[in-house]
Write a protein that holds these residues in place. Structure first.
Motif, PDB file in Angstrom:
ATOM      1  N   TRP A  92       0.764  -1.306  -0.086  1.00 24.17           N
ATOM      2  CA  TRP A  92      -0.002   0.034  -0.028  1.00 24.17           C
ATOM      3  C   TRP A  92       0.830   1.405   0.066  1.00 24.17           C
ATOM      4  N   ASN A  93       1.704   1.378  -0.820  1.00 17.69           N
ATOM      5  CA  ASN A  93       2.531   2.505  -1.142  1.00 17.69           C
ATOM      6  C   ASN A  93       1.645   3.823  -1.441  1.00 17.69           C
ATOM      7  N   GLN A  94       0.486   3.584  -2.196  1.00 17.04           N
ATOM      8  CA  GLN A  94      -0.482   4.285  -2.740  1.00 17.04           C
ATOM      9  C   GLN A  94      -1.849   3.697  -2.319  1.00 17.04           C
ATOM     10  N   TYR A  95      -2.738   4.524  -1.978  1.00 15.90           N
ATOM     11  CA  TYR A  95      -4.222   4.118  -2.171  1.00 15.90           C
ATOM     12  C   TYR A  95      -4.825   4.847  -3.432  1.00 15.90           C
ATOM     13  N   THR A  96      -4.893   4.150  -4.742  1.00 15.79           N
ATOM     14  CA  THR A  96      -5.438   4.568  -5.919  1.00 15.79           C
ATOM     15  C   THR A  96      -6.569   4.136  -6.299  1.00 15.79           C
ATOM     16  N   ILE A  97      -7.729   5.115  -6.225  1.00 11.29           N
ATOM     17  CA  ILE A  97      -8.956   5.094  -6.737  1.00 11.29           C
ATOM     18  C   ILE A  97      -9.037   5.313  -8.416  1.00 11.29           C
ATOM     19  N   ARG A  98     -10.100   4.658  -8.785  1.00 12.64           N
ATOM     20  CA  ARG A  98     -10.525   4.912 -10.183  1.00 12.64           C
ATOM     21  C   ARG A  98     -11.822   6.018 -10.151  1.00 12.64           C
ATOM     22  N   LEU A  99     -11.608   6.889 -10.717  1.00 15.22           N
ATOM     23  CA  LEU A  99     -13.137   7.865 -10.742  1.00 15.22           C
ATOM     24  C   LEU A  99     -13.628   7.687 -12.046  1.00 15.22           C
ATOM     25  N   VAL A 100     -15.018   7.200 -12.150  1.00 11.95           N
ATOM     26  CA  VAL A 100     -15.564   6.755 -13.420  1.00 11.95           C
ATOM     27  C   VAL A 100     -16.590   7.881 -13.693  1.00 11.95           C
ATOM     28  N   ALA A 101     -16.476   8.613 -14.693  1.00 11.32           N
ATOM     29  CA  ALA A 101     -16.954   9.673 -15.016  1.00 11.32           C
ATOM     30  C   ALA A 101     -18.626   9.536 -15.532  1.00 11.32           C
ATOM     31  N   PRO A 102     -19.612  10.048 -15.001  1.00 12.44           N
ATOM     32  CA  PRO A 102     -20.575   9.883 -15.637  1.00 12.44           C
ATOM     33  C   PRO A 102     -20.958  10.134 -17.057  1.00 12.44           C
ATOM     34  N   ALA A 103     -21.879   9.509 -17.662  1.00 12.97           N
ATOM     35  CA  ALA A 103     -22.124   9.519 -19.196  1.00 12.97           C
ATOM     36  C   ALA A 103     -22.101  10.941 -19.816  1.00 12.97           C
ATOM     37  N   GLY A 104     -21.482  11.293 -20.838  1.00 20.18           N
ATOM     38  CA  GLY A 104     -21.068  12.566 -21.411  1.00 20.18           C
ATOM     39  C   GLY A 104     -20.152  13.446 -20.795  1.00 20.18           C
ATOM     40  N   ILE A 105     -19.533  13.056 -19.785  1.00 16.41           N
ATOM     41  CA  ILE A 105     -18.355  13.872 -19.259  1.00 16.41           C
ATOM     42  C   ILE A 105     -16.994  13.117 -19.617  1.00 16.41           C
ATOM     43  N   ASP A 106     -16.021  14.082 -19.935  1.00 16.68           N
ATOM     44  CA  ASP A 106     -14.679  13.295 -20.318  1.00 16.68           C
ATOM     45  C   ASP A 106     -14.142  12.862 -18.868  1.00 16.68           C
ATOM     46  N   ALA A 107     -13.502  11.698 -18.981  1.00 12.87           N
ATOM     47  CA  ALA A 107     -13.126  11.094 -17.876  1.00 12.87           C
ATOM     48  C   ALA A 107     -11.865  11.844 -17.213  1.00 12.87           C
ATOM     49  N   ALA A 108     -10.825  12.265 -18.172  1.00 11.85           N
ATOM     50  CA  ALA A 108      -9.758  13.149 -17.296  1.00 11.85           C
ATOM     51  C   ALA A 108     -10.387  14.492 -16.772  1.00 11.85           C
ATOM     52  N   ALA A 109     -11.080  15.254 -17.590  1.00  9.45           N
ATOM     53  CA  ALA A 109     -11.802  16.394 -17.061  1.00  9.45           C
ATOM     54  C   ALA A 109     -12.578  16.088 -15.738  1.00  9.45           C
ATOM     55  N   TYR A 110     -13.266  14.951 -15.686  1.00 11.78           N
ATOM     56  CA  TYR A 110     -14.034  14.630 -14.514  1.00 11.78           C
ATOM     57  C   TYR A 110     -13.294  14.598 -13.425  1.00 11.78           C
TER      58      TYR A 110
END
Length: 386
Positions: free
Chosen positions: A287-305
């Motif tokens: 556990w050097n990092q605790y890294t989540i994935r943020l799933v963008a809602p439909a119609g929203i760019d993933a990186a921008a979200y």
């Protein structure tokens, strides 16, 4: 007016407050000795770290980057050779392959673990393949049983990139003891961090260890006599002294990191738009990092979200990190590999989604709650396109 302090990704000041007296005493002893390069302090740490990892040999060097490079040099991997690795890692992993003169060959990652997708590994092996350089990313060990089986079948060297995984285990054995080489970073942000740069290679072959020492000392086994073009890559005595102190606390720190991760897992279990990290079955993450994935809602760019959520966290004093926003195959330096967007879809997807939230042994439960509340608020605020 109440002033709420920031929650950093890592707080080394708290660590130092707990062990500072011992660290300072060890450093002052080295300063008083006058022996700053090599010497008994470095040798003692090498022996202690080899014992901890479970190998017969440890060779200290000046960074995790050089650890990888020296392992490649020891196996005489160079021009015309290929080394398989992941495109979702810090540049040093692939950079050392290129620096040795070989070609990095990328294989996509598994979405659940962020590590190499071993089901795709065999297809990447060619007659030029000499080695596999897996990364135990964020402290999560790769399935080394499966990897070593593939490597043995194809007569390949395995160089474990353990930079983020000191203390992680696979089937009860420490990472860095299962492949042919284990390469560790002691950069201050690592689980076992120095007060500056540092690294080490673990190995079970005394002859290879001797070669590694030769390459790290300007290609010399005997002073002023040189048999190969080497580098200057020594772990200095002050860093070795710091690491000796910290090694005594590493297991306890890693156990606390696991508790922090378990709390995050529970608090984030039902939060929409979040995928929590999962340890590889059979492995024990450091556990050097605790890294989540943020799933963008439909119609929203993933990186921008992801970036908007991160900005909202920062507004309330929660500092997060992005490891890594641009995969290696899309970096300018590797344009000549001709690997366009779409070459590694899993890697490209997670690079737009990942967010590493505060993770360190001394973080409090109240601080973790603040992080989670801030995440929930940010997700609620950005559920529609701006």
């Amino acid at each position: 007016m109440n002033v709420v302090s920031n929650i950093p990704p890592l707080d080394l000041k708290r660590q130092y407050q707990a062990i500072g007296a011992d660290v300072s005493a060890a450093v002052l002893e080295v300063l008083a000795s006058g022996a700053y390069i090599g010497g008994s302090v470095v040798r003692d740490f090498e022996q202690q770290f080899a014992s901890y990892v479970g190998t017969t040999e440890c060779v200290g060097c000046n960074s995790g980057t050089d650890a990888l490079y020296l392992a490649l040099r020891a196996m005489k991997i160079g021009a015309g050779d290929e080394v398989i690795t992941t495109p979702f890692t810090f540049i040093a992993t692939a950079e050392t392959i290129s620096e040795a003169g070989a070609k990095p060959v990328f294989v996509d990652i598994d979405l659940a673990t962020f590590n190499l997708d071993l089901s795709q590994l065999a297809a990447a092996i060619t007659p030029r393949t000499r080695a596999i350089m897996p990364v135990h990313l964020f402290g999560n060990p790769l399935d080394l049983t499966k990897l070593m089986s593939i490597a043995t079948q194809h007569n390949l060297i395995v160089i474990e990139d353990c930079a983020q995984a000191t203390g992680a285990k696979w089937n009860g054995k420490q990472v860095g003891s299962i492949g042919h080489f284990g390469c560790f970073s002691f950069f201050p942000t690592k689980n076992l961090g120095a007060c500056g740069d540092g690294g080490a290679i673990t190995v079970n072959d005394p002859a290879l260890a001797a070669d590694l020492r030769m390459y790290r000392e300007h290609g010399s086994r005997q002073r002023y006599y040189h048999e190969a073009i080497g580098v200057n890559s020594r772990l200095d005595a002050i860093q070795a002294a710091v690491l000796q102190v910290k090694l005594q606390h590493l297991d306890r720190w890693n156990q606390q990191r696991a508790k922090v991760a378990a709390i995050y897992q529970e608090l984030l279990a039902n939060v929409p738009n979040i995928i929590t990290p999962q340890a590889t079955p059979g492995g024990e993450s450091a556990w050097n990092q605790y890294t989540i994935r943020l799933v963008a809602p439909a119609g929203i760019d993933a990186a921008a979200y992801r970036d908007r959520v991160r900005a909202s966290l920062l507004e309330v004093g929660v500092i997060s990190m992005i490891y890594y926003p641009l995969p290696l195959h899309l970096q300018e330096v590797y344009r000549d590999l001709h690997l366009p967007i779409g070459s590694f879809p899993n890697t490209e997807l997670v690079s737009h989604q990942v967010l590493s939230i505060p993770m360190f042994p001394e973080i409090t439960f109240d601080e973790q709650q603040r992080v989670v509340y801030a995440l929930k608020d940010a997700i609620a605020a950005h559920h529609t396109p701006e």
